[in-house]
Design a protein around this motif. Structure first.
Motif, mmCIF file in Angstrom:
data_model
loop_
_atom_site.group_PDB
_atom_site.id
_atom_site.type_symbol
_atom_site.label_atom_id
_atom_site.label_comp_id
_atom_site.label_asym_id
_atom_site.label_seq_id
_atom_site.Cartn_x
_atom_site.Cartn_y
_atom_site.Cartn_z
ATOM 1 N N ASP A 1 0.839 -1.178 0.000
ATOM 2 C CA ASP A 1 0.000 0.000 0.000
ATOM 3 C C ASP A 1 0.877 1.233 0.000
ATOM 4 O O ASP A 1 1.596 1.489 0.951
ATOM 5 N N ASP B 1 -0.355 4.181 -0.396
ATOM 6 C CA ASP B 1 -1.222 5.251 0.056
ATOM 7 C C ASP B 1 -1.245 5.319 1.577
ATOM 8 O O ASP B 1 -0.884 4.357 2.254
ATOM 9 N N ARG B 2 -1.723 6.450 2.085
ATOM 10 C CA ARG B 2 -1.874 6.593 3.529
ATOM 11 C C ARG B 2 -3.282 7.088 3.833
ATOM 12 O O ARG B 2 -3.817 7.933 3.105
ATOM 13 N N LYS C 1 -5.123 10.747 2.887
ATOM 14 C CA LYS C 1 -4.699 11.359 1.632
ATOM 15 C C LYS C 1 -5.843 11.248 0.611
ATOM 16 O O LYS C 1 -6.627 10.300 0.637
ATOM 17 N N ASP C 2 -5.912 12.217 -0.304
ATOM 18 C CA ASP C 2 -6.988 12.227 -1.294
ATOM 19 C C ASP C 2 -7.045 10.931 -2.089
ATOM 20 O O ASP C 2 -8.117 10.365 -2.309
ATOM 21 N N SER C 3 -5.886 10.447 -2.553
ATOM 22 C CA SER C 3 -5.873 9.226 -3.358
ATOM 23 C C SER C 3 -6.383 8.036 -2.555
ATOM 24 O O SER C 3 -7.116 7.191 -3.073
ATOM 25 N N TYR C 4 -6.048 7.966 -1.280
ATOM 26 C CA TYR C 4 -6.522 6.896 -0.403
ATOM 27 C C TYR C 4 -8.039 6.985 -0.275
ATOM 28 O O TYR C 4 -8.744 5.978 -0.402
ATOM 29 N N ARG D 1 -9.643 5.840 -3.476
ATOM 30 C CA ARG D 1 -9.574 4.374 -3.605
ATOM 31 C C ARG D 1 -10.613 3.703 -2.715
ATOM 32 O O ARG D 1 -11.236 2.723 -3.106
ATOM 33 N N LEU E 1 -2.470 8.856 -9.799
ATOM 34 C CA LEU E 1 -2.065 10.033 -9.045
ATOM 35 C C LEU E 1 -0.903 10.697 -9.777
ATOM 36 O O LEU E 1 0.111 10.055 -10.061
ATOM 37 N N MET F 1 -2.572 3.104 -9.344
ATOM 38 C CA MET F 1 -2.910 2.066 -8.365
ATOM 39 C C MET F 1 -4.138 1.333 -8.863
ATOM 40 O O MET F 1 -5.164 1.952 -9.160
#
Length: 171
Positions: free
Chosen positions: A43, A45-46, A49-52, A55, A64, A73
């Motif tokens: 992973d 991502d965190r 975060k927007d991308s997390y 998702r 991203l 991703m």
């Protein structure tokens, strides 16, 4: 696009070897990419975060884009891992793809083996292993051995034996 694999048990130094090989191959004018397979959940991502967050909504893919790099991703959910040929097709044009993992794939490989780890070589059961890169030149492998520290010779071997990518590559 040509492909060549780096195989070996965990902890043998495959990634460390790649850290030395990539610049050596680039110095020859080659554009090099790497595909690394991991058996661990991964992973990048965190939480927060927007991308997390995106998702987590259920997107199949999130791309991203940043100022200096981008990452795609793809959620596998319950799907099987995609075949190597499908991953290779996602890469941009390059001269050589070094593949760490995908041991059972039908493409040429070098196995990294260190005596101190006290493990048997993979090559009798892994297809495509053509030579060993080892810190022990006296080990009886039954195949050619290149000193692990001899990056130039390893790079020469890879350039000479890398195969053209084709859609029939297995795992």
């Amino acid at each position: 696009m040509r492909v060549f694999g780096i195989a070996g048990h965990s902890g043998m130094g495959k990634t460390t070897l790649l850290e030395h090989l990539v610049p050596a191959l680039q110095a020859r004018g080659l554009v090099v990419s790497v595909i690394k397979h991991s058996h661990k959940d991964l992973d990048m991502d965190r939480p927060g975060k927007d991308s997390y967050r995106l998702r987590e909504t259920g997107c199949q893919e999130v791309l991203l884009m940043g100022r200096r790099r981008w990452v795609l991703m793809h959620e596998l959910s319950e799907d099987l891992e995609p075949p190597l040929a499908q991953l290779l097709d996602k890469l941009q044009a390059c001269d050589l793809v070094l593949i760490e993992g995908f041991k059972q794939g039908d493409f040429p490989k070098l196995e990294v083996w260190r005596a101190a780890l006290n493990k048997s070589p993979l090559w009798p059961t892994v297809p495509g292993v053509m030579t060993m890169a080892s810190d022990d030149s006296t080990a009886p492998f039954g195949m050619p051995v290149i000193a692990l520290a001899d990056i130039t010779r390893i790079a020469n071997f890879i350039v000479e034996h890398a195969e053209m990518h084709n859609a029939s590559l297995n795992p």
